[in-house]
Motif scaffolding. Structure first.
Motif, short mmCIF file in Angstrom:
data_model
loop_
_atom_site.label_atom_id
_atom_site.label_comp_id
_atom_site.label_asym_id
_atom_site.label_seq_id
_atom_site.Cartn_x
_atom_site.Cartn_y
_atom_site.Cartn_z
N ILE A 14 -18.22 0.79 -33.20
CA ILE A 14 -17.73 2.03 -32.59
C ILE A 14 -17.94 1.98 -31.08
N ARG A 15 -19.13 1.56 -30.66
CA ARG A 15 -19.42 1.45 -29.23
C ARG A 15 -18.47 0.44 -28.58
N ALA A 16 -18.28 -0.70 -29.19
CA ALA A 16 -17.44 -1.74 -28.60
C ALA A 16 -16.00 -1.27 -28.41
N ILE A 17 -15.45 -0.61 -29.42
CA ILE A 17 -14.05 -0.18 -29.32
C ILE A 17 -13.92 0.98 -28.34
N ARG A 18 -14.90 1.85 -28.30
CA ARG A 18 -14.86 2.97 -27.35
C ARG A 18 -14.96 2.47 -25.91
N VAL A 19 -15.85 1.53 -25.65
CA VAL A 19 -15.98 0.95 -24.31
C VAL A 19 -14.67 0.24 -23.93
N ALA A 20 -14.09 -0.49 -24.87
CA ALA A 20 -12.81 -1.16 -24.59
C ALA A 20 -11.73 -0.14 -24.26
N ALA A 21 -11.68 0.96 -25.00
CA ALA A 21 -10.67 2.00 -24.77
C ALA A 21 -10.85 2.65 -23.40
N LEU A 22 -12.08 3.01 -23.08
CA LEU A 22 -12.33 3.67 -21.79
C LEU A 22 -12.11 2.73 -20.61
N THR A 23 -12.28 1.44 -20.84
CA THR A 23 -12.04 0.45 -19.79
C THR A 23 -10.54 0.23 -19.59
N GLU A 24 -9.81 0.07 -20.69
CA GLU A 24 -8.39 -0.27 -20.62
C GLU A 24 -7.50 0.94 -20.31
N ALA A 25 -7.86 2.11 -20.81
CA ALA A 25 -7.00 3.29 -20.65
C ALA A 25 -7.81 4.53 -20.23
N PRO A 26 -8.46 4.48 -19.08
CA PRO A 26 -9.31 5.62 -18.68
C PRO A 26 -8.54 6.92 -18.51
N ALA A 28 -6.51 8.22 -20.50
CA ALA A 28 -6.13 8.81 -21.78
C ALA A 28 -7.24 9.60 -22.46
N PHE A 29 -8.42 9.64 -21.86
CA PHE A 29 -9.56 10.26 -22.54
C PHE A 29 -10.23 11.29 -21.65
N ALA A 30 -10.81 12.30 -22.28
CA ALA A 30 -11.51 13.35 -21.54
C ALA A 30 -12.86 12.87 -21.03
N SER A 31 -13.38 11.79 -21.58
CA SER A 31 -14.63 11.21 -21.12
C SER A 31 -14.33 10.04 -20.19
N SER A 107 -7.57 20.69 -44.82
CA SER A 107 -7.13 21.14 -43.49
C SER A 107 -5.63 21.42 -43.51
N THR A 108 -5.22 22.31 -42.64
CA THR A 108 -3.82 22.73 -42.62
C THR A 108 -2.99 22.08 -41.52
N ALA A 109 -3.65 21.49 -40.53
CA ALA A 109 -2.93 20.88 -39.41
C ALA A 109 -3.77 19.78 -38.78
N LEU A 110 -3.07 18.89 -38.10
CA LEU A 110 -3.70 17.83 -37.33
C LEU A 110 -3.28 18.04 -35.88
N ASN A 111 -4.26 18.13 -34.98
CA ASN A 111 -4.00 18.43 -33.58
C ASN A 111 -4.43 17.27 -32.70
N ALA A 112 -3.79 17.15 -31.56
CA ALA A 112 -4.14 16.14 -30.57
C ALA A 112 -3.79 16.67 -29.19
N TRP A 113 -4.47 16.15 -28.18
CA TRP A 113 -4.18 16.48 -26.80
C TRP A 113 -3.59 15.24 -26.13
N VAL A 114 -2.62 15.44 -25.26
CA VAL A 114 -2.00 14.33 -24.54
C VAL A 114 -1.80 14.75 -23.08
N VAL A 115 -2.09 13.83 -22.17
CA VAL A 115 -1.92 14.13 -20.75
C VAL A 115 -0.47 13.91 -20.35
N GLU A 116 -0.04 14.69 -19.37
CA GLU A 116 1.35 14.62 -18.92
C GLU A 116 1.70 13.26 -18.34
N THR A 117 0.71 12.52 -17.90
CA THR A 117 0.94 11.21 -17.27
C THR A 117 0.96 10.06 -18.28
#
Length: 154
Positions: A14-26, A28-31, A107-117
């Motif tokens: 989990i840590r490895a994939i999260r670090v990879a994500a934040l490095t490659e696509a900063p 796209a994430f709120a953190s 659950s009744t719905a699946l939600n996601a947030w997306v940035v305009e960019t």
């Protein structure tokens, strides 16, 4: 690729994939990487204890992550696939795995947030049946960018 729900014992993946994500696509994430790099093992073990964390593996290597926060409407966060597997069905399979888990949990719905960019992510969610809810907020890492909430009924 093998998709499976993570357990606390998967904390290093989990840590490895999260670090990879934040490095490659900063963008796209709120953190951000500076905030999450110092997190210890207990923090990473707590993710699957609190949320439904799904990982995709290519052999032993994690290549995708999607997280569902339980509730009447599930918030899907941390959606990311490694560049090497983009353009394959994996991202869709990851979202559909969370959707199936959410529906089975009532659950009744699946939600996601997306940035305009991030128009690629927006097109991806549109293709999967997500629609704007009308909710928006300033992106935490850059208030000049707007984030839009999307939802898909289950």
């Amino acid at each position: 690729m093998a998709i499976r729900r993570a357990s606390p014992d998967d904390w290093s993946a989990i840590r490895a994939i999260r670090v990879a994500a934040l490095t490659e696509a900063p963008y796209a994430f709120a953190s951000n990487l500076a905030r999450e790099l110092p997190y210890d093992e207990d923090h990473w073990r707590s993710w699957p204890a609190r949320h439904a964390v799904f990982l995709a593996f290519d052999g032993d290597e994690p290549v995708a992550i999607t997280v569902g926060i339980p509730g009447d409407e599930v918030e899907m966060i941390s959606v990311w696939t490694a560049p090497a597997v983009r353009g394959t069905p994996l991202a869709t399979e990851m979202v559909e795995t969370v959707a199936a888990w959410a529906k089975a949990a009532g659950s009744t719905a699946l939600n996601a947030w997306v940035v305009e960019t991030n128009p690629r992510a927006r097109r991806f969610y549109d293709r999967l049946g997500f629609r704007p809810t009308g909710e928006e907020m300033a992106y935490p890492n850059d208030p000049s960018i707007t984030e839009y909430r999307l939802s898909r009924p289950l």
